[in-house]
Design an enzyme around this catalytic site. Structure first.
Site, PDB file in Angstrom:
ATOM      1  N   HIS A  59       0.345   0.150  10.706  1.00 28.78           N
ATOM      2  CA  HIS A  59      -0.904   0.866   9.852  1.00 28.78           C
ATOM      3  C   HIS A  59      -1.417   1.374  11.098  1.00 28.78           C
ATOM      4  O   HIS A  59      -2.615   1.428  11.005  1.00 28.78           O
ATOM      5  CB  HIS A  59      -1.827  -0.261   9.183  1.00 28.78           C
ATOM      6  CG  HIS A  59      -0.725  -0.729   8.309  1.00 28.78           C
ATOM      7  ND1 HIS A  59      -0.007  -1.984   8.601  1.00 28.78           N
ATOM      8  CD2 HIS A  59      -0.552  -0.415   6.921  1.00 28.78           C
ATOM      9  CE1 HIS A  59       0.573  -2.495   7.428  1.00 28.78           C
ATOM     10  NE2 HIS A  59       0.206  -1.608   6.381  1.00 28.78           N
ATOM     11  N   GLY A  88       0.617  -1.134  -0.014  1.00 31.44           N
ATOM     12  CA  GLY A  88      -0.031   0.073  -0.115  1.00 31.44           C
ATOM     13  C   GLY A  88       0.863   1.156  -0.107  1.00 31.44           C
ATOM     14  O   GLY A  88       2.082   1.102   0.233  1.00 31.44           O
ATOM     15  N   SER A  89       0.316   2.358  -0.190  1.00 28.96           N
ATOM     16  CA  SER A  89       0.979   3.615  -0.272  1.00 28.96           C
ATOM     17  C   SER A  89       0.711   4.232   1.116  1.00 28.96           C
ATOM     18  O   SER A  89       0.168   3.565   2.096  1.00 28.96           O
ATOM     19  CB  SER A  89       0.328   4.601  -1.335  1.00 28.96           C
ATOM     20  OG  SER A  89      -0.895   4.787  -1.002  1.00 28.96           O
ATOM     21  N   GLY A  90       1.152   5.459   1.505  1.00 25.85           N
ATOM     22  CA  GLY A  90       0.913   5.934   2.979  1.00 25.85           C
ATOM     23  C   GLY A  90       2.506   5.748   3.451  1.00 25.85           C
ATOM     24  O   GLY A  90       2.145   6.034   4.877  1.00 25.85           O
ATOM     25  N   HIS A  91       3.286   4.945   3.105  1.00 26.43           N
ATOM     26  CA  HIS A  91       4.394   4.481   3.818  1.00 26.43           C
ATOM     27  C   HIS A  91       5.697   5.199   3.037  1.00 26.43           C
ATOM     28  O   HIS A  91       6.947   4.867   3.483  1.00 26.43           O
ATOM     29  CB  HIS A  91       4.601   3.112   3.914  1.00 26.43           C
ATOM     30  CG  HIS A  91       3.505   2.414   4.251  1.00 26.43           C
ATOM     31  ND1 HIS A  91       3.361   2.371   5.730  1.00 26.43           N
ATOM     32  CD2 HIS A  91       2.595   1.268   3.862  1.00 26.43           C
ATOM     33  CE1 HIS A  91       2.284   1.491   5.986  1.00 26.43           C
ATOM     34  NE2 HIS A  91       1.978   0.691   5.019  1.00 26.43           N
ATOM     35  N   ASP A 137      -1.973  -8.450   1.532  1.00 24.94           N
ATOM     36  CA  ASP A 137      -0.692  -8.487   0.401  1.00 24.94           C
ATOM     37  C   ASP A 137      -0.517  -9.775   0.259  1.00 24.94           C
ATOM     38  O   ASP A 137      -0.352 -10.339  -1.014  1.00 24.94           O
ATOM     39  CB  ASP A 137       0.396  -8.136   1.051  1.00 24.94           C
ATOM     40  CG  ASP A 137       0.553  -6.558   1.573  1.00 24.94           C
ATOM     41  OD1 ASP A 137       0.762  -5.699   0.548  1.00 24.94           O
ATOM     42  OD2 ASP A 137       0.135  -6.044   2.574  1.00 24.94           O
TER      43      ASP A 137
END
Ligand SMILES: Nc1ncnc2c1ncn2[C@@H]1O[C@H](COP(=O)(O)OP(=O)(O)O)[C@@H](O)[C@H]1O
Ligand SMILES: Nc1ncnc2c1ncn2[C@@H]1O[C@H](COP(=O)(O)OP(=O)(O)O)[C@@H](O)[C@H]1O
Ligand SMILES: [Mg+2]
Ligand SMILES: [Mg+2]
Ligand SMILES: [Mg+2]
Ligand SMILES: [Mg+2]
Lengths: 206, 337, 337, 206
Positions: B223, B58-61, B114
Site C-alpha cells: 500500500h 481492499g480494492s485498488g490491487h 483486515d
C-alpha cells in the site's frame, strides 16, 4: 451542563464530522508518511455513517448499536472496526435517553473497553489509543458533574496524547513496518481522535 | 502527500470501488456476479456440500482479490474501499450467504484492518452459529526471517494459496483437511517486495511512499507503506540476486526440492522487466539444483501504478504441486486447463 | 528525446530482448521454447498436417506477441528488438522451420517495418518453395474510418484474431478456410488507443511522445508515435463514450448483434481504471441492444510503462464466437478452458 | 581515384559506422519526434552487422550478399529490410574485386533499385529516399571517372535532400500517422543516409 440528551449527543458527532472533514487532508497526509494515506477519508466516512443513523433517535443503546453496525457495514480499514467497536462498547454501557456526568464517563469507558477487545495496543504504541486512553482517563479523573467540563478535560488530554505520538515508534498498524522511521511524524488516528474530542467539547460549550 | 493533478481514468473518487466491480462483473458475467454491494461471488455457485473459500481485502490491487473468484479457486471476495479492509458487518453479511454444514474457510491477509474486521465478523458469525475457520497469511519477510508470524504482512503469496485450497475444496475435502493443506503452504512460502517510484492514492491524490528517481526500497509493503531500507537502484540481475537470496534464506530450498517461483508486477513495471528478473532468480535456484515446477510472471496483485514487483518463493509438497498444476481453475484472472 | 536516469529493472540494454525471452521460456517451459534466437515456438508442436500460424513483431509489448504461442493459438512468434520488426532473414528462418504441405498463415500487423520484413521473407520463402499466405491486420481507426486499409495500423486487435484462426487451424481447417475466417474478422474489428503520459524507450532512455500532465491523445499508436489529436484529460465515462462512439461509427453494430469488447491496458493504467472504462462502454452498447458476448479487461499488448489503453470492438459471426469461446487454448497469457 | 578495391569499399563502411555511431542519439531523437525513437540504434546495428561480414572478403558480389543477409538476420525495423535490400541490390550489380567509376555508379543504382522493390516511397515522401535518390542521381549525373569525386557529389546531394525533408509531410513509415504534425522535423532515415554518404566520401578523400 448536567444532563446529556440524545440530541446533544448527536450534535457532538455532527460537530466532530465537520471538524474532521476540514482537516481530512491533514490526517491522510500523516497516514501517507507511515501508512497508506487514507485515514482522512476513512474517518470522514466512519463519522458520516454514524451521523447518518442519527435520524430522530430517542434512545442511547439502540442509536449507538445502529451507529456501530452501520460503520462496520459501510466503511472499511482499521478505522471501521475500531470505531465500530467503540460505538458498540458505548452501547453496552448506556441506557435511556439522558445521561448525567458519571453515566457519560461510564459510556465512554465502555467504548474504550470495546476497542480494547479488538486491539492490544496500549499507551505508547503510537496509535489512536494514545489519544483515546488519556481522554477517557481524564474524564474519569475530573469526576465532575458538569459534562461540558468532562469533555474539556478529555479534549486537552487527547490533544497532548496525540502530539506525544510524534516521538514514538509504532508497534501496531501499517506504521509498524517503518520501524524507527516512524519516529518524527504524529499518528494519524491519534490526531483525528484528538480532533473529535475537541469537537465534542466545542459542540457542548457552544 | 502532495496533491497533484490526477492522471487516472476515473469518475467521482468515492464511486471507484463500485464502478470497477460493476465493470468487472459485466466483462466476466459468465464467471462472476455481485451478490450484494462489494460481495463478489461465482456466477455458478459451488455445490453447497463443499467447504466455501471466502477472502477479504481492499480494492485498488486489481486483479486481486476478486479476480480469483471462480471454479477451483475462491467462492467469494468481500471488497473494501481502496486499500481498506471491508467492514466487519459487510464481511458478516457474506459469511451469512455462505453458511453451510461443511463450513467456511476465511483467508485473511495479515494487515491490521483486515485482521480486525475478520475477528469482529467471526465473533458475529459465532453468535449466529456459522461454522467458519480463519487462515492467516503472513508471507512477507521484510521484517526479518525470524520475525514472529503475527508481525509479518500478508502479500501476494495468498494467491497461489487460493489456488491450492480452492482446488482442495472443489475435491470435497473437509474444512480441517483444507486448513491443514493451506497452513502447510503458509509455512513454506515467502514473499519480498521491491518498489521504485511512488504511486497515487486514486481517491485523494496522495503520493504515497515518495522515492527519489534512481532509488529503490526492498521490503516495501503493498500500500506504499515502507518496510526494508532504501538503496540505489541496481541492475535487474543484482536486484534478483538480492531478493532470491533473502527468500532462500527463509525457505531454505535444497537440491532436488520442488519450488514455486512467481514474479508479480505491482503496477508500471513491465512484463519485459519482470521476465528479466525471473530469468536471474531461476538461474540462481537452478545452480543449486532446486527445481522450479510452477512459475508465473505477471500482475496478480498490484499497487496502483507503483513501479516494482513482489517475488514469491515456496517449497511445494507433492499434494501442493498436484492441486496447483493439475486441477482445473476458471477464474477471470487465473485459468488452469 | 530527453535522456533521463533509467528507472527500469534491466541489465545491458542491448541484451533486453534475449534476456526477457530467456526468462519467459524458463517460466513457462511446459508451454513454450526457443527454437532459435528470437524464435518462440510451442514446447509441444502441433501436428504438422495442420496449418501453422506464425506472427512477427518487436519486443517491448509484453505479453504480446510471444505470450500467445501455445495450443489453440500461435505456433510461432518471431521477435524483433524493442519496437522493431525482426529482420526478413530471421523470419525466413522461422518459415523454413514450419514448412509443411498444409501451409503457413503469416499474421502481419500493419507497420512499415513489419510489412517490409514480411514481404521480403515471403519472397525468399517463395524461392524456397515454402507455402505461405499473409494476413494483414489494420484495426486502428485513428486515421479516420474511411481511410484505406493499407494506411491503418495494426493494433491489439490481432490478439483475438490469433485465438480465432489458431482454433480454426487446430481443427484442421485448410489454409484458405482459415484465411477467410480471419479476413472476415479483420473486416469487422476496430481498435482505438488513448495515451496519457509518455513512455521510456528502454534501450536509449528516450522519452517518446511527451504529453503534458492532464493531457491525453486519442488515436495514439503503440510505440508512442502519435495519431489523433491531443485534448485535456476527461473523466473515465466521458473518455469511454468518445471512444466507443468512434468505434461504433466504424463497426455499426445493430440491436441483437453479438460483439467482442476488450479494454487493453498499455502499461501503467490500472485494471481498476480499465474496469471503470469497460463499464461505461458496455453500458453504451447495452443501451442499443448490442450484446457483448466476449470481453477482456487486461494487458494483452503493452507499450512499456505508458499510461492509456486500447479499446477493441468487433462484430462477431457465429463461427467467430464458437472459435473464441468454446475451443481450448493454452498459451502462457491466454487460456480458454 | 580511378579504382575502388574491396578493401577501399570496406573502409567506406567502417567510416560510416564510426560517423553514424557518433550521431546515433541525434537520429534516435529525430525518430522520437515522429516515430518510435530507435533509428539511431537501428542504423548502428545495421552498419555493425554489415561491417562484421567484411572479414577478408575479396569479391564484391559475395561480400554484399553476405552483408545484406546478415543485416536482415541480426537487425530489425524498417531499416533492416531497406538496408538489406540496398546491399542485395548492389550485389546483383557488382562483380569482381575492383570497380571503376561507371561500375560504382551501376552498383549504387542497383542498390537503389533493390530498395525500390520494397517500398513505393519516392522523393518528397519524407523518408530516407529523399537522401538516397538524389545521391545516386548526383553520382550518375557527375559521370566522372574519379570515384572520390562521385562520392563528393553524392554526399552533397544527400545532405541537401535530407535537410529538405524538414519541411515535408510524411507519407510513409510511422511518421505518416502524425500528418501535418510531422512537418518541422527532418526525417531520421534521410539524415542518417546523408551522414553515411558523407562518411563514404571522407573515407576515400582520406
Ligand atoms: N492494531 C491497531 N490498534 C490500534 N490502532 C490501530 C491499529 N491499527 C491501526 N490503528 C490506528 O488506525 C490508524 C489508521 O487508520 P486507517 O488509515 O483508517 O486504517 P488502515 O491502516 O487500514 O488504512 C492508525 O493511525 C492508528 O491510529
Ligand atoms: N515505407 C518506407 N519507405 C521508405 N523509408 C521508410 C519507410 N518506413 C520507414 N522508412 C525510413 O526508416 C526510418 C525509420 O527507421 P527505423 O526507426 O529504423 O524503423 P522503425 O520505423 O521500424 O522504427 C524513417 O525515418 C524513414 O526514413
Ligand atoms: Mg490508512
Ligand atoms: Mg487503508
Ligand atoms: Mg522501431
Ligand atoms: Mg524507429
Amino acid at each position: 451542563m448536567q444532563k446529556l440528551s440524545v440530541q446533544d449527543f448527536i450534535s457532538m458527532w455532527k460537530c466532530a464530522l465537520d471538524r474532521v472533514t476540514e482537516r481530512a487532508d491533514e490526517f491522510s497526509r500523516l497516514d501517507a508518511v507511515t501508512g497508506d494515506g487514507d485515514h482522512g477519508t476513512a474517518i470522514v466516512q466512519a463519522l458520516t455513517s454514524s451521523v447518518d443513523m442519527a435520524g430522530n433517535a430517542t434512545e442511547y443503546k439502540v442509536l449507538l448499536s445502529e451507529m456501530g453496525f452501520n460503520v462496520m457495514m459501510h466503511t472499511g480499514g482499521s478505522t471501521s472496526t475500531l470505531f465500530g467497536a467503540f460505538l458498540l462498547g458505548m452501547s453496552d454501557h448506556a441506557d435511556g435517553s439522558e445521561l448525567d456526568g458519571p453515566q457519560v464517563v461510564k459510556m465512554f469507558r465502555g467504548g474504550l473497553e470495546g476497542i480494547q477487545k479488538q486491539t492490544k495496543a496500549g499507551k505508547g504504541d503510537k496509535t489512536m489509543m494514545d489519544a483515546l486512553i488519556p481522554a477517557v482517563e481524564a474524564m474519569a479523573a475530573r469526576g465532575s458533574n458538569d459534562i461540558c467540563e468532562l469533555f474539556n478535560a478529555a479534549a486537552e488530554a487527547a490533544r497532548e496524547g496525540a502530539l506525544a505520538t510524534k516521538e514514538m515508534k509504532a508497534n501496531f498498524g501499517r506504521a509498524r513496518n517503518y520501524g524507527d522511521r516512524s519516529i518524527g511524524t504524529a499518528d494519524a488516528g491519534a490526531m483525528s481522535w484528538a480532533c473529535m474530542f475537541s469537537a465534542f467539547h466545542e459542540a457542548l460549550a457552544g | 502527500m502532495n496533491t497533484k493533478i490526477m492522471t487516472k481514468f476515473i469518475n467521482e473518487p468515492e464511486n471507484i470501488t463500485r464502478e470497477l466491480l460493476d465493470g468487472y462483473v459485466l466483462a466476466y458475467s459468465d464467471k462472476v456476479a455481485l451478490a450484494a454491494e462489494n460481495i463478489v461471488v461465482r456466477a455458478v455457485p459451488k455445490d453447497p456440500s463443499k467447504v466455501a473459500i471466502v477472502t477479504l481485502g481492499g480494492s485498488g490491487h486489481e486483479p486481486a482479490l476478486s479476480g480469483f473468484v471462480g471454479e477451483g479457486m475462491l467462492d467469494c471476495s468481500v471488497v473494501g474501499d481502496i486499500f481498506a479492509a471491508p467492514g466487519a458487518q459487510r464481511l458478516f453479511q457474506a459469511l451469512q450467504l455462505f453458511r453451510r454444514d461443511a463450513g467456511i474457510l476465511l483467508v485473511v491477509l495479515n494487515h491490521s484492518g483486515d485482521v480486525m474486521s475478520a475477528n469482529m465478523a467471526m465473533q458475529l458469525a459465532e453468535r449466529a452459529g456459522i461454522k467458519v475457520k480463519k487462515i492467516l497469511t503472513h508471507d512477507d519477510i521484510s521484517a526479518g526471517i525470524d520475525t514472529p508470524e503475527e508481525d509479518c504482512r500478508g502479500l501476494a503469496g495468498c494467491i497461489p494459496l487460493y489456488k491450492i485450497i480452492g482446488a482442495a475444496a472443489e475435491e470435497g475435502k473437509s474444512l480441517d483437511e483444507i486448513y491443514e493443506i493451506g497452513e502447510r503452504f503458509n509455512q513454506q512460502v515467502a514473499t519480498l517486495a521491491v518498489a521504485m517510484g511512488s504511486c497515487t492514492h486514486p481517491q485523494n491524490g496522495a503520493t504515497i511512499s515518495e522515492l527519489a528517481v534512481g532509488e529503490m526500497e526492498i521490503g516495501m509493503g503493498q500500500h506504499g507503506e515502507g518496510g526494508g531500507g532504501r538503496q540505489m537502484l541496481e541492475s535487474a540481475d543484482k536486484t534478483a540476486e538480492i531478493m532470491i537470496g533473502q527468500l532462500c534464506e527463509k525457505i531454505q530450498p535444497k537440491t532436488g526440492d520442488k519450488v514455486l517461483l512467481y514474479v508479480n508486477g505491482v503496477g508500471s513495471t513491465t512484463l519485459m522487466e519482470l521476465s528479466i528478473i525471473f530469468r536471474r532468480a531461476h538461474q540462481v535456484l537452478a545452480k543449486d539444483g532446486v527445481e522450479v515446477v510452477h512459475a508465473k510472471i505477471g500482475e496478480l496483485l498490484t499497487v496502483q501504478e507503483m513501479a516494482g514487483f513482489q517475488m514469491i518463493l515456496a517449497k511445494l509438497d507433492d499434494d501442493h504441486v498436484e492441486l496447483l498444476k493439475n486441477r482445473k481453475a476458471d477464474a477471470p484472472y487465473w485459468t488452469t486447463v
